[in-house]
Design a protein around this motif. Structure first.
Motif, PDB file in Angstrom:
ATOM      1  N   ALA A 193       0.757  -0.990  -0.046  1.00  0.00           N
ATOM      2  CA  ALA A 193      -0.210  -0.042  -0.164  1.00  0.00           C
ATOM      3  C   ALA A 193       0.945   1.200   0.135  1.00  0.00           C
ATOM      4  O   ALA A 193       0.445   2.533   0.397  1.00  0.00           O
ATOM      5  CB  ALA A 193      -0.877   0.101   1.147  1.00  0.00           C
ATOM      6  N   TYR A 194       2.028   1.213  -0.485  1.00  0.00           N
ATOM      7  CA  TYR A 194       2.917   2.186  -0.664  1.00  0.00           C
ATOM      8  C   TYR A 194       3.870   1.815  -1.715  1.00  0.00           C
ATOM      9  O   TYR A 194       4.067   0.587  -2.148  1.00  0.00           O
ATOM     10  CB  TYR A 194       3.981   2.425   0.633  1.00  0.00           C
ATOM     11  N   GLY A 195       4.493   2.855  -2.336  1.00  0.00           N
ATOM     12  CA  GLY A 195       5.586   2.471  -3.479  1.00  0.00           C
ATOM     13  C   GLY A 195       5.605   3.857  -4.343  1.00  0.00           C
ATOM     14  O   GLY A 195       5.421   4.752  -4.297  1.00  0.00           O
ATOM     15  N   ILE A 196       6.375   3.429  -5.376  1.00  0.00           N
ATOM     16  CA  ILE A 196       6.840   4.553  -6.497  1.00  0.00           C
ATOM     17  C   ILE A 196       6.097   4.118  -7.974  1.00  0.00           C
ATOM     18  O   ILE A 196       6.134   2.900  -8.517  1.00  0.00           O
ATOM     19  CB  ILE A 196       8.339   4.375  -6.663  1.00  0.00           C
ATOM     20  N   LYS A 197       5.589   5.399  -8.317  1.00  0.00           N
ATOM     21  CA  LYS A 197       4.906   5.041  -9.392  1.00  0.00           C
ATOM     22  C   LYS A 197       5.776   4.583 -10.660  1.00  0.00           C
ATOM     23  O   LYS A 197       6.806   5.034 -10.816  1.00  0.00           O
ATOM     24  CB  LYS A 197       4.202   6.245  -9.996  1.00  0.00           C
ATOM     25  N   GLY A 198       5.189   3.769 -11.582  1.00  0.00           N
ATOM     26  CA  GLY A 198       5.815   2.987 -12.534  1.00  0.00           C
ATOM     27  C   GLY A 198       6.798   2.032 -12.138  1.00  0.00           C
ATOM     28  O   GLY A 198       7.596   1.450 -13.108  1.00  0.00           O
ATOM     29  N   ARG A 199       7.083   1.494 -11.081  1.00  0.00           N
ATOM     30  CA  ARG A 199       7.883   0.607 -10.541  1.00  0.00           C
ATOM     31  C   ARG A 199       7.118  -0.798 -10.302  1.00  0.00           C
ATOM     32  O   ARG A 199       5.903  -0.823  -9.872  1.00  0.00           O
ATOM     33  CB  ARG A 199       8.731   0.864  -9.146  1.00  0.00           C
ATOM     34  N   GLY A 200       7.907  -1.766 -10.606  1.00  0.00           N
ATOM     35  CA  GLY A 200       7.443  -3.054 -10.148  1.00  0.00           C
ATOM     36  C   GLY A 200       6.799  -4.189 -11.085  1.00  0.00           C
ATOM     37  O   GLY A 200       6.789  -3.577 -12.420  1.00  0.00           O
ATOM     38  N   VAL A 201       6.062  -5.116 -10.868  1.00  0.00           N
ATOM     39  CA  VAL A 201       5.510  -5.956 -11.492  1.00  0.00           C
ATOM     40  C   VAL A 201       4.426  -5.330 -12.635  1.00  0.00           C
ATOM     41  O   VAL A 201       3.527  -4.418 -12.062  1.00  0.00           O
ATOM     42  CB  VAL A 201       5.008  -7.037 -11.158  1.00  0.00           C
ATOM     43  N   ARG A 202       4.477  -5.395 -13.728  1.00  0.00           N
ATOM     44  CA  ARG A 202       3.456  -4.938 -14.787  1.00  0.00           C
ATOM     45  C   ARG A 202       2.153  -5.996 -14.621  1.00  0.00           C
ATOM     46  O   ARG A 202       2.227  -7.005 -14.532  1.00  0.00           O
ATOM     47  CB  ARG A 202       4.039  -5.035 -16.384  1.00  0.00           C
ATOM     48  N   LEU A 203       1.177  -5.299 -14.452  1.00  0.00           N
ATOM     49  CA  LEU A 203      -0.283  -5.801 -14.367  1.00  0.00           C
ATOM     50  C   LEU A 203      -0.691  -6.474 -15.636  1.00  0.00           C
ATOM     51  O   LEU A 203      -0.619  -5.616 -16.727  1.00  0.00           O
ATOM     52  CB  LEU A 203      -1.057  -5.081 -13.664  1.00  0.00           C
ATOM     53  N   ARG A 204      -1.243  -7.578 -15.557  1.00  0.00           N
ATOM     54  CA  ARG A 204      -1.665  -8.418 -16.867  1.00  0.00           C
ATOM     55  C   ARG A 204      -3.065  -8.840 -16.509  1.00  0.00           C
ATOM     56  O   ARG A 204      -3.560  -9.001 -15.500  1.00  0.00           O
ATOM     57  CB  ARG A 204      -1.012  -9.580 -17.028  1.00  0.00           C
ATOM     58  N   GLU A 205      -3.866  -9.019 -17.578  1.00  0.00           N
ATOM     59  CA  GLU A 205      -5.579  -9.670 -17.399  1.00  0.00           C
ATOM     60  C   GLU A 205      -5.277 -10.966 -17.067  1.00  0.00           C
ATOM     61  O   GLU A 205      -4.471 -11.825 -17.326  1.00  0.00           O
ATOM     62  CB  GLU A 205      -5.866  -9.720 -18.864  1.00  0.00           C
ATOM     63  N   GLY A 206      -6.256 -11.217 -15.936  1.00  0.00           N
ATOM     64  CA  GLY A 206      -6.205 -12.482 -15.299  1.00  0.00           C
ATOM     65  C   GLY A 206      -5.538 -12.731 -13.936  1.00  0.00           C
ATOM     66  O   GLY A 206      -5.546 -13.503 -13.366  1.00  0.00           O
ATOM     67  N   MET A 207      -4.729 -11.551 -13.482  1.00  0.00           N
ATOM     68  CA  MET A 207      -4.195 -11.590 -12.124  1.00  0.00           C
ATOM     69  C   MET A 207      -5.482 -11.402 -11.054  1.00  0.00           C
ATOM     70  O   MET A 207      -6.307 -10.516 -11.424  1.00  0.00           O
ATOM     71  CB  MET A 207      -3.329 -10.406 -12.119  1.00  0.00           C
ATOM     72  N   VAL A 208      -5.368 -12.156 -10.156  1.00  0.00           N
ATOM     73  CA  VAL A 208      -6.175 -12.007  -9.092  1.00  0.00           C
ATOM     74  C   VAL A 208      -5.589 -11.591  -7.760  1.00  0.00           C
ATOM     75  O   VAL A 208      -4.402 -12.074  -7.496  1.00  0.00           O
ATOM     76  CB  VAL A 208      -7.175 -13.222  -8.747  1.00  0.00           C
ATOM     77  N   LEU A 209      -5.803 -10.529  -7.374  1.00  0.00           N
ATOM     78  CA  LEU A 209      -4.950  -9.874  -6.214  1.00  0.00           C
ATOM     79  C   LEU A 209      -5.819  -9.207  -5.085  1.00  0.00           C
ATOM     80  O   LEU A 209      -6.950  -9.249  -5.260  1.00  0.00           O
ATOM     81  CB  LEU A 209      -4.283  -8.658  -6.693  1.00  0.00           C
ATOM     82  N   THR A 210      -5.348  -9.029  -4.103  1.00  0.00           N
ATOM     83  CA  THR A 210      -6.008  -8.001  -2.929  1.00  0.00           C
ATOM     84  C   THR A 210      -5.182  -6.922  -2.602  1.00  0.00           C
ATOM     85  O   THR A 210      -3.805  -6.748  -2.775  1.00  0.00           O
ATOM     86  CB  THR A 210      -5.996  -9.000  -1.507  1.00  0.00           C
ATOM     87  N   ILE A 211      -5.833  -5.816  -2.313  1.00  0.00           N
ATOM     88  CA  ILE A 211      -5.447  -4.475  -1.778  1.00  0.00           C
ATOM     89  C   ILE A 211      -5.864  -4.562  -0.555  1.00  0.00           C
ATOM     90  O   ILE A 211      -7.142  -4.646  -0.424  1.00  0.00           O
ATOM     91  CB  ILE A 211      -5.890  -3.601  -2.844  1.00  0.00           C
ATOM     92  N   GLU A 212      -5.205  -4.175   0.407  1.00  0.00           N
ATOM     93  CA  GLU A 212      -5.463  -4.199   1.923  1.00  0.00           C
ATOM     94  C   GLU A 212      -4.746  -3.098   2.691  1.00  0.00           C
ATOM     95  O   GLU A 212      -3.999  -3.596   3.758  1.00  0.00           O
ATOM     96  CB  GLU A 212      -5.352  -5.607   2.469  1.00  0.00           C
ATOM     97  N   PRO A 213      -4.880  -1.883   2.507  1.00  0.00           N
ATOM     98  CA  PRO A 213      -4.321  -0.879   3.213  1.00  0.00           C
ATOM     99  C   PRO A 213      -4.518  -0.935   4.507  1.00  0.00           C
ATOM    100  O   PRO A 213      -5.728  -1.097   5.032  1.00  0.00           O
ATOM    101  CB  PRO A 213      -4.806   0.488   2.417  1.00  0.00           C
ATOM    102  N   MET A 214      -3.456  -0.747   5.407  1.00  0.00           N
ATOM    103  CA  MET A 214      -3.503  -0.730   6.677  1.00  0.00           C
ATOM    104  C   MET A 214      -3.167   0.844   7.222  1.00  0.00           C
ATOM    105  O   MET A 214      -1.939   1.078   7.017  1.00  0.00           O
ATOM    106  CB  MET A 214      -2.841  -1.602   7.672  1.00  0.00           C
TER     107      MET A 214
END
Length: 284
Positions: free
Chosen positions: A211-232
């Motif tokens: 729930a933090y990070g740098i824009k434009g960094r990290g794994v590229r998102l693809r169709e079919g990924m199932v994820l959770t977003i859970e900000p604390m």
């Protein structure tokens, strides 16, 4: 390894997500001033036995002990993974209820399983591969302060802001950066030590979704990924302290309040689709 889910897998996870959402909806009527926190755990266990769902948190391996309950119930300054217990809730409390459920196969009768036998449950939960749903929701107990209301509003909104960034071609960092920017603009801090994640075929898969990070960094998102977003989200420092007796519960280092919301969703060509929706998104 990051797996992309088939239409069949997504459909099954949506069914599980609908069931988990129905539990959170039911908890709205249960969680009130004067109830025993343990009633939450009992309600989730009852629903799982009725609908043949495995509470997949029971038996998760820990450094000190395996996790023994169907839910995590984190109260006020507790951030995540706290145990449900016999404690009366009172006006002004903020409780976060997190659970991971899996639809059991037809040859398993969940109603006959002893949820208190962690070693037995682990044989089923540890080997589970199938339709999984994961969601955490925050509940205000009775009349709460404006501080609690605002924290809840900001945390929920930050989750939806993050989900909106989960689009084909974006990166994991785009999600975290959007959440962090919004939360910090409101004067709060996002927890660093605990993050969202991929889901399926087990409850915790790659990639991690901070729930933090740098824009434009990290794994590229693809169709079919199932994820959770859970900000604390914490009112004070993002730093945590761990329950050294159990190795599970985390609370804020400075004793400040903490809130969490979590949805599970799939990335489609048309954008993210929430699998644990409780109703009109942005509201639930």
């Amino acid at each position: 390894m990051i797996t992309l889910k088939s239409e069949r897998e997504i459909s099954q996870m949506k069914e599980a997500g609908d069931f988990l959402a129905s539990i959170h909806i039911g908890l709205r009527d249960i969680i009130k001033s004067g109830i025993d926190m343990w009633d939450i755990e009992e309600y989730v266990r009852k629903r799982c036995k009725e609908e043949n769902y495995l509470p997949l948190q029971i038996g998760v391996e820990g450094e000190i002990m395996d996790y023994p309950y169907a839910t995590c119930c984190s109260l006020n300054n507790e951030v995540a993974h706290a145990f449900p217990r016999h404690k009366v809730l009172k006006d002004g409390d903020l409780i976060k209820v997190d659970m991971v459920l899996g639809k059991a196969s037809s040859n398993i009768d969940v109603s006959k399983l002893d949820f208190n036998n962690v070693e037995l449950m682990k044989k089923y939960t540890e080997s589970f591969r199938g339709a999984i749903a994961d969601s955490c929701w925050a509940y205000a107990v009775g009349d709460v302060s404006n501080q609690v209301k605002r924290l809840m509003d900001v945390t929920k909104e930050s989750m939806y802001i993050g989900i909106e960034q989960a689009r084909v071609g974006n990166r994991i960092g785009d999600i975290g950066a959007a959440i962090q920017e919004y939360v910090e603009s409101k004067g709060y801090q996002v927890v660093r030590d605990l993050v969202g994640h991929g889901v399926g075929p087990t409850m915790h898969e790659k990639p991690d979704v901070p729930a933090y990070g740098i824009k434009g960094r990290g794994v590229r998102l693809r169709e079919g990924m199932v994820l959770t977003i859970e900000p604390m989200v914490n009112t004070g420092t993002y730093k945590l302290k761990e329950d050294r007796k159990t190795g599970w519960g985390f609370s804020t280092l400075d004793g400040g309040l903490s809130c969490q919301y979590e949805h599970q969703f799939v990335i489609t060509k048309d954008g993210p689709v929430i699998l644990t929706s409780q109703g009109q998104e942005g509201t639930y």
